[in-house]
Design a protein around this motif. Structure first.
Motif, PDB file in Angstrom:
ATOM      1  N   UNK A 102       0.816  -1.222   0.000  1.00  0.00           N
ATOM      2  CA  UNK A 102       0.000   0.000   0.000  1.00  0.00           C
ATOM      3  C   UNK A 102       0.849   1.271   0.000  1.00  0.00           C
ATOM      4  N   UNK A 103       2.062   1.182  -0.529  1.00  0.00           N
ATOM      5  CA  UNK A 103       2.955   2.336  -0.508  1.00  0.00           C
ATOM      6  C   UNK A 103       2.488   3.455  -1.446  1.00  0.00           C
ATOM      7  N   UNK A 104       1.753   3.093  -2.488  1.00  0.00           N
ATOM      8  CA  UNK A 104       1.221   4.142  -3.372  1.00  0.00           C
ATOM      9  C   UNK A 104       0.163   4.957  -2.645  1.00  0.00           C
ATOM     10  N   UNK A 105      -0.675   4.254  -1.906  1.00  0.00           N
ATOM     11  CA  UNK A 105      -1.699   4.938  -1.126  1.00  0.00           C
ATOM     12  C   UNK A 105      -1.061   5.763  -0.017  1.00  0.00           C
ATOM     13  N   UNK A 106      -0.181   5.137   0.754  1.00  0.00           N
ATOM     14  CA  UNK A 106       0.474   5.849   1.860  1.00  0.00           C
ATOM     15  C   UNK A 106       1.749   5.113   2.265  1.00  0.00           C
ATOM     16  N   UNK A 107       2.787   5.878   2.462  1.00  0.00           N
ATOM     17  CA  UNK A 107       4.045   5.340   2.944  1.00  0.00           C
ATOM     18  C   UNK A 107       4.358   6.002   4.289  1.00  0.00           C
ATOM     19  N   UNK A 108       4.598   5.162   5.288  1.00  0.00           N
ATOM     20  CA  UNK A 108       4.901   5.675   6.629  1.00  0.00           C
ATOM     21  C   UNK A 108       6.242   5.105   7.074  1.00  0.00           C
ATOM     22  N   UNK A 109       7.166   5.990   7.338  1.00  0.00           N
ATOM     23  CA  UNK A 109       8.476   5.602   7.854  1.00  0.00           C
ATOM     24  C   UNK A 109       8.623   6.191   9.251  1.00  0.00           C
ATOM     25  N   UNK A 110       9.103   5.364  10.162  1.00  0.00           N
ATOM     26  CA  UNK A 110       9.208   5.792  11.554  1.00  0.00           C
ATOM     27  C   UNK A 110      10.587   5.449  12.109  1.00  0.00           C
ATOM     28  N   UNK A 111      11.096   6.348  12.918  1.00  0.00           N
ATOM     29  CA  UNK A 111      12.383   6.136  13.581  1.00  0.00           C
ATOM     30  C   UNK A 111      12.216   6.469  15.060  1.00  0.00           C
ATOM     31  N   UNK A 112      12.590   5.508  15.927  1.00  0.00           N
ATOM     32  CA  UNK A 112      12.493   5.706  17.375  1.00  0.00           C
ATOM     33  C   UNK A 112      13.861   5.455  18.001  1.00  0.00           C
ATOM     34  N   UNK A 113      14.199   6.294  18.970  1.00  0.00           N
ATOM     35  CA  UNK A 113      15.448   6.122  19.714  1.00  0.00           C
ATOM     36  C   UNK A 113      15.108   6.109  21.200  1.00  0.00           C
ATOM     37  N   UNK A 114      15.371   4.963  21.842  1.00  0.00           N
ATOM     38  CA  UNK A 114      15.225   4.827  23.289  1.00  0.00           C
ATOM     39  C   UNK A 114      16.618   4.971  23.893  1.00  0.00           C
ATOM     40  N   UNK A 115      16.827   6.061  24.609  1.00  0.00           N
ATOM     41  CA  UNK A 115      18.156   6.359  25.132  1.00  0.00           C
ATOM     42  C   UNK A 115      18.139   6.409  26.651  1.00  0.00           C
ATOM     43  N   UNK A 116      19.050   5.640  27.270  1.00  0.00           N
ATOM     44  CA  UNK A 116      19.164   5.680  28.717  1.00  0.00           C
ATOM     45  C   UNK A 116      19.687   7.032  29.170  1.00  0.00           C
ATOM     46  N   UNK A 117      19.132   7.555  30.240  1.00  0.00           N
ATOM     47  CA  UNK A 117      19.533   8.860  30.756  1.00  0.00           C
ATOM     48  C   UNK A 117      20.703   8.714  31.717  1.00  0.00           C
ATOM     49  N   UNK A 118      21.749   9.490  31.472  1.00  0.00           N
ATOM     50  CA  UNK A 118      22.919   9.461  32.350  1.00  0.00           C
ATOM     51  C   UNK A 118      22.618  10.177  33.664  1.00  0.00           C
ATOM     52  N   UNK A 119      21.915  11.304  33.576  1.00  0.00           N
ATOM     53  CA  UNK A 119      21.607  12.086  34.778  1.00  0.00           C
ATOM     54  C   UNK A 119      20.531  11.428  35.632  1.00  0.00           C
ATOM     55  N   UNK A 120      19.595  10.745  34.964  1.00  0.00           N
ATOM     56  CA  UNK A 120      18.493  10.090  35.677  1.00  0.00           C
ATOM     57  C   UNK A 120      18.422   8.627  35.226  1.00  0.00           C
ATOM     58  N   UNK A 121      19.183   7.740  35.863  1.00  0.00           N
ATOM     59  CA  UNK A 121      19.244   6.333  35.426  1.00  0.00           C
ATOM     60  C   UNK A 121      17.899   5.621  35.445  1.00  0.00           C
ATOM     61  N   UNK A 122      16.952   6.106  36.248  1.00  0.00           N
ATOM     62  CA  UNK A 122      15.632   5.458  36.325  1.00  0.00           C
ATOM     63  C   UNK A 122      14.696   5.948  35.238  1.00  0.00           C
ATOM     64  N   UNK A 123      15.205   6.750  34.299  1.00  0.00           N
ATOM     65  CA  UNK A 123      14.392   7.313  33.223  1.00  0.00           C
ATOM     66  C   UNK A 123      15.001   6.979  31.866  1.00  0.00           C
ATOM     67  N   UNK A 124      14.141   6.684  30.901  1.00  0.00           N
ATOM     68  CA  UNK A 124      14.562   6.436  29.522  1.00  0.00           C
ATOM     69  C   UNK A 124      13.927   7.477  28.611  1.00  0.00           C
ATOM     70  N   UNK A 125      14.743   8.112  27.799  1.00  0.00           N
ATOM     71  CA  UNK A 125      14.261   9.145  26.885  1.00  0.00           C
ATOM     72  C   UNK A 125      13.893   8.514  25.537  1.00  0.00           C
ATOM     73  N   UNK A 126      12.726   8.863  25.046  1.00  0.00           N
ATOM     74  CA  UNK A 126      12.244   8.343  23.760  1.00  0.00           C
ATOM     75  C   UNK A 126      12.030   9.495  22.797  1.00  0.00           C
ATOM     76  N   UNK A 127      12.686   9.415  21.650  1.00  0.00           N
ATOM     77  CA  UNK A 127      12.452  10.370  20.563  1.00  0.00           C
ATOM     78  C   UNK A 127      11.856   9.617  19.387  1.00  0.00           C
ATOM     79  N   UNK A 128      10.699  10.074  18.914  1.00  0.00           N
ATOM     80  CA  UNK A 128       9.986   9.405  17.838  1.00  0.00           C
ATOM     81  C   UNK A 128       9.832  10.376  16.653  1.00  0.00           C
ATOM     82  N   UNK A 129      10.191   9.893  15.466  1.00  0.00           N
ATOM     83  CA  UNK A 129      10.046  10.682  14.240  1.00  0.00           C
ATOM     84  C   UNK A 129       9.281   9.861  13.208  1.00  0.00           C
TER      85      UNK A 129
END
Length: 226
Positions: A102-129
């Motif tokens: 269905x790429x002609x109808x719609x193409x969706x590309x996604x990139x996610x980065x789950x990064x461990x936090x150095x300052x806050x080890x109990x927290x994980x930062x997620x960036x989604x594009x």
């Protein structure tokens, strides 16, 4: 023209737990549209990174206005490739996903980065594009707008599904700790019981031995009074 989306959020859990939950997030009650998931390729590199490729199948219900434009027999299933890189040294998980059909109808590309936090080890930062495009002449803009709205809705469900998996892992961890604590308490009870039995036996043997010694030296038994 391509629609672009970007968001960042903090997950209140360690990076290790988030990565474990990532692999166990399906099935969950918030992502019932995900039908299957299969590992196609997996490799551990020389620098200890885990490379994976998975094939997922999801349902893709068209909006009413789109159902009038496309054949009724058109497949409602979407096949998606998910490439991921787990880097335990730098505590990062990067995923790339895109649809195969269905790429002609719609193409969706996604990139996610789950990064461990150095300052806050109990927290994980997620960036989604995400990048959303359509090749349907004359309808690309409304299709892209629809795709962006659906993507935003699905990412909310995806976060709830990940939190659901994290909750299950936490429940399993709590259960294991509870069972381990119970096991240790049971072992301590058994140890105390064995010690009590040993002391009782030792006391009984000691008392019997003392009684036998007293009887053996009793003049009545030695014949000294005869």
């Amino acid at each position: 023209m391509v629609k672009y989306f970007c968001s960042s959020t903090d997950i209140r859990s360690t990076w290790d737990h988030v990565v474990s939950a990532f692999w166990q997030r399906y099935p969950n009650p918030f992502s019932t549209h995900v039908l299957t998931e299969d590992v196609v390729y997996r490799e551990v590199t020389a620098d200890h990174r885990l490379l994976s490729r998975r094939l997922l199948m999801k349902t893709n219900r068209l909006p009413r206005w789109a159902e009038r434009l496309f054949p009724s027999g058109m497949s409602r299933s979407v096949y998606i490739i998910e490439d991921s890189i787990v880097d335990p040294v730098n505590k990062s998980l990067t995923t790339y996903t895109w649809n195969l059909n269905h790429t002609t109808l719609m193409s969706v590309e996604e990139r996610c980065v789950f990064q461990g936090s150095v300052e806050h080890p109990a927290t994980t930062q997620l960036k989604r594009e995400a990048w959303i495009s359509s090749s349907i002449y004359g309808f690309s803009k409304p299709i892209q707008e629809f795709g962006l709205a659906r993507f935003k809705s699905n990412q909310v469900k995806a976060m709830k599904g990940l939190e659901y998996a994290l909750s299950n892992l936490q429940g399993m961890y709590t259960s294991c700790v509870f069972q381990l604590k119970q096991g240790r308490e049971q072992e301590e009870k058994q140890r105390k019981t064995k010690q009590l039995i040993f002391n009782c036996c030792h006391f009984w043997k000691g008392g019997k031995l003392k009684q036998e010694m007293e009887l053996s030296f009793c003049p009545r038994n030695t014949g000294l009074l005869s």
